[in-house]
Design a protein around this motif. Structure first.
Motif, PDB file in Angstrom:
ATOM      1  N   VAL A 197       0.713  -1.210  -0.093  1.00  0.00           N
ATOM      2  CA  VAL A 197      -0.068   0.034  -0.017  1.00  0.00           C
ATOM      3  C   VAL A 197       0.824   1.240  -0.122  1.00  0.00           C
ATOM      4  CG1 VAL A 197      -0.174   0.177   2.541  1.00  0.00           C
ATOM      5  CG2 VAL A 197      -2.055   1.133   1.064  1.00  0.00           C
ATOM      6  N   THR A 198       0.448   2.306  -0.649  1.00  0.00           N
ATOM      7  CA  THR A 198       1.047   3.252  -0.706  1.00  0.00           C
ATOM      8  C   THR A 198       0.587   4.662   0.307  1.00  0.00           C
ATOM      9  OG1 THR A 198      -0.225   4.385  -2.514  1.00  0.00           O
ATOM     10  CG2 THR A 198       1.491   3.215  -3.122  1.00  0.00           C
ATOM     11  N   ALA A 199       1.202   5.623   0.421  1.00  0.00           N
ATOM     12  CA  ALA A 199       0.674   6.690   1.215  1.00  0.00           C
ATOM     13  C   ALA A 199      -0.318   7.371   0.678  1.00  0.00           C
ATOM     14  CB  ALA A 199       1.697   7.694   1.498  1.00  0.00           C
ATOM     15  N   LEU A 232       0.379   6.562   7.542  1.00  0.00           N
ATOM     16  CA  LEU A 232      -0.672   7.286   7.961  1.00  0.00           C
ATOM     17  C   LEU A 232      -0.241   8.338   8.733  1.00  0.00           C
ATOM     18  CD1 LEU A 232      -2.838   4.122   9.229  1.00  0.00           C
ATOM     19  CD2 LEU A 232      -3.302   5.844   7.595  1.00  0.00           C
ATOM     20  N   ALA A 233       0.624   8.457   9.641  1.00  0.00           N
ATOM     21  CA  ALA A 233       1.052   9.649  10.255  1.00  0.00           C
ATOM     22  C   ALA A 233       1.590  10.710   9.138  1.00  0.00           C
ATOM     23  CB  ALA A 233       2.147   9.274  11.389  1.00  0.00           C
ATOM     24  N   HIS A 234       2.256  10.324   7.959  1.00  0.00           N
ATOM     25  CA  HIS A 234       2.800  11.426   7.136  1.00  0.00           C
ATOM     26  C   HIS A 234       1.719  12.083   6.471  1.00  0.00           C
ATOM     27  CE1 HIS A 234       5.876  13.027   4.527  1.00  0.00           C
ATOM     28  NE2 HIS A 234       4.978  12.691   3.771  1.00  0.00           N
ATOM     29  N   CYS A 235       0.668  11.331   6.211  1.00  0.00           N
ATOM     30  CA  CYS A 235      -0.459  11.844   5.223  1.00  0.00           C
ATOM     31  C   CYS A 235      -1.597  12.441   5.877  1.00  0.00           C
ATOM     32  CB  CYS A 235      -1.036  10.644   4.315  1.00  0.00           C
ATOM     33  SG  CYS A 235      -1.752   9.246   4.945  1.00  0.00           S
ATOM     34  N   GLN A 236      -1.554  12.453   7.343  1.00  0.00           N
ATOM     35  CA  GLN A 236      -2.436  13.174   7.945  1.00  0.00           C
ATOM     36  C   GLN A 236      -2.258  14.850   7.577  1.00  0.00           C
ATOM     37  OE1 GLN A 236      -4.648  10.445   8.899  1.00  0.00           O
ATOM     38  NE2 GLN A 236      -5.180  12.106   9.806  1.00  0.00           N
ATOM     39  N   ALA A 297       1.149  13.814  12.553  1.00  0.00           N
ATOM     40  CA  ALA A 297       1.922  14.030  11.276  1.00  0.00           C
ATOM     41  C   ALA A 297       3.250  14.696  11.898  1.00  0.00           C
ATOM     42  CB  ALA A 297       1.016  14.974  10.609  1.00  0.00           C
ATOM     43  N   ARG A 298       4.410  14.235  11.211  1.00  0.00           N
ATOM     44  CA  ARG A 298       5.549  14.357  11.680  1.00  0.00           C
ATOM     45  C   ARG A 298       6.544  14.593  10.159  1.00  0.00           C
ATOM     46  NH1 ARG A 298       4.879  10.156  13.913  1.00  0.00           N
ATOM     47  NH2 ARG A 298       6.488   9.015  13.134  1.00  0.00           N
ATOM     48  N   HIS A 299       7.630  15.465  10.034  1.00  0.00           N
ATOM     49  CA  HIS A 299       8.363  15.559   8.870  1.00  0.00           C
ATOM     50  C   HIS A 299       9.477  14.355   9.136  1.00  0.00           C
ATOM     51  CE1 HIS A 299       6.694  19.282   7.628  1.00  0.00           C
ATOM     52  NE2 HIS A 299       6.804  19.711   8.739  1.00  0.00           N
ATOM     53  N   GLY A 300       9.532  13.755   7.738  1.00  0.00           N
ATOM     54  CA  GLY A 300      10.653  12.745   8.016  1.00  0.00           C
ATOM     55  C   GLY A 300      10.277  11.410   8.370  1.00  0.00           C
TER      56      GLY A 300
END
Length: 301
Positions: A197-199, A232-236, A297-300
């Protein structure tokens, strides 16, 4: 309660107890008499008493009827006060068609109970369930917690086929063009492979809450799950989503790797306090926990 009412309730309890412990056919139970008694303000107390005399009876705990019989009984009993029940088709084998997803595991029952006691977590929100299996947890949430939308997901073709059948069996439509009744969620069944699965695919679900039950059974799957949580965290983009995972502790290693990987990824987490009510039959000796992970959500990531 008037003496005659107390006598009637006692007789009803005895009837349920004797029939249940003898594993009599469910239509033989005095359901009509129960419906009359439930019109009384003390009806909830009567239901609790019936549970104590049946599925929680000491004899039943040690030498009770089959799990299938107990689940059918509970489904019919729960339907009396609420008008809702969950009907489920599942495999009788623990492993079937190369997967364990065709049966309902203890942590799924435990998470369903917790959800029913905490409906505000799900009400009017979009829920994504990872590894839905037979679908009991999600169906209970759809019927008791009033989510806006619910996405069941799994990766095994046979599991998805059974899952779609169970969704339809419980009166939900999978046709996106079918008008949705007031108070009924929009339900989707999605094929979702955690390794592929992708972001962007995860982002399209726009989930407010993510849940999973009994998915921490080997280190490969655990690492794949953490990978999904990172995406999931990245795409929030709007609100912080929460992830609730329930699992049975079968050894000291169960959950240990998961927590280590969560800490390594920088996720905040906490153990959810146990709920008070038990609605479903599962091993009393089982140690089941629910973790709440904040998918900030976090960078990196």
């Amino acid at each position: 309660m008037a003496p005659e009412d107390h006598e009637g309730a006692t007789s009803l309890l005895q009837s349920f107890e004797r029939r249940f412990l003898a594993a009599r056919a469910l239509p033989s139970f005095p359901w009509q008499s129960l419906e009359e008694k439930l019109k009384d303000p003390s009806g909830s107390e009567l239901l609790l008493a019936i549970l104590q005399k049946t599925v929680k009876h000491p004899v039943c705990v040690q030498h009770g009827p089959s799990v299938k019989y107990a689940r059918c009984f509970l489904s019919k009993l729960i339907k009396k006060p609420s008008g809702n029940s969950v009907t489920l088709s599942e495999s009788t084998a623990i492993v079937s068609h190369g997967t364990t997803g065709l049966v309902t595991w203890d942590a799924a029952l435990y998470l369903a109970e917790w959800a029913i006691e905490n409906p505000a977590v799900f009400t009017n929100r979009t829920i994504l369930e990872l590894g839905s299996g037979a679908g009991l947890t999600g169906l209970a949430i759809c019927k008791a917690c009033y989510p806006r939308a619910y996405v069941f997901s799994d990766c095994h073709a046979q599991v998805l086929e059974q899952l779609r059948g169970n969704v339809l069996l419980n009166g939900f439509s999978l046709d996106p063009h079918t008008p949705i009744d007031a108070g009924s969620p929009k339900v989707t069944v999605a094929q979702l492979d955690w390794d592929e699965v992708t972001a962007s695919q995860l982002s399209a679900f726009q989930a407010d809450v993510v849940i999973a039950a009994d998915v921490l059974y080997c280190w490969e799957v655990t690492l794949s799950l953490v990978r999904v949580l990172k995406m999931l965290a990245h795409c929030q983009r709007k609100n912080t989503a929460d992830f609730y995972v329930a699992y049975t502790i079968r050894s000291q290693d169960t959950g240990k790797l998961f927590i280590t990987e969560l800490d390594r990824a920088g996720f905040s987490w906490e153990e959810v306090p146990p709920h008070t009510g038990k609605l479903f039959p599962y091993e009393e000796q089982s140690t089941i926990v629910i973790l709440k992970i904040m998918l900030t959500a976090r960078h990196g990531v």
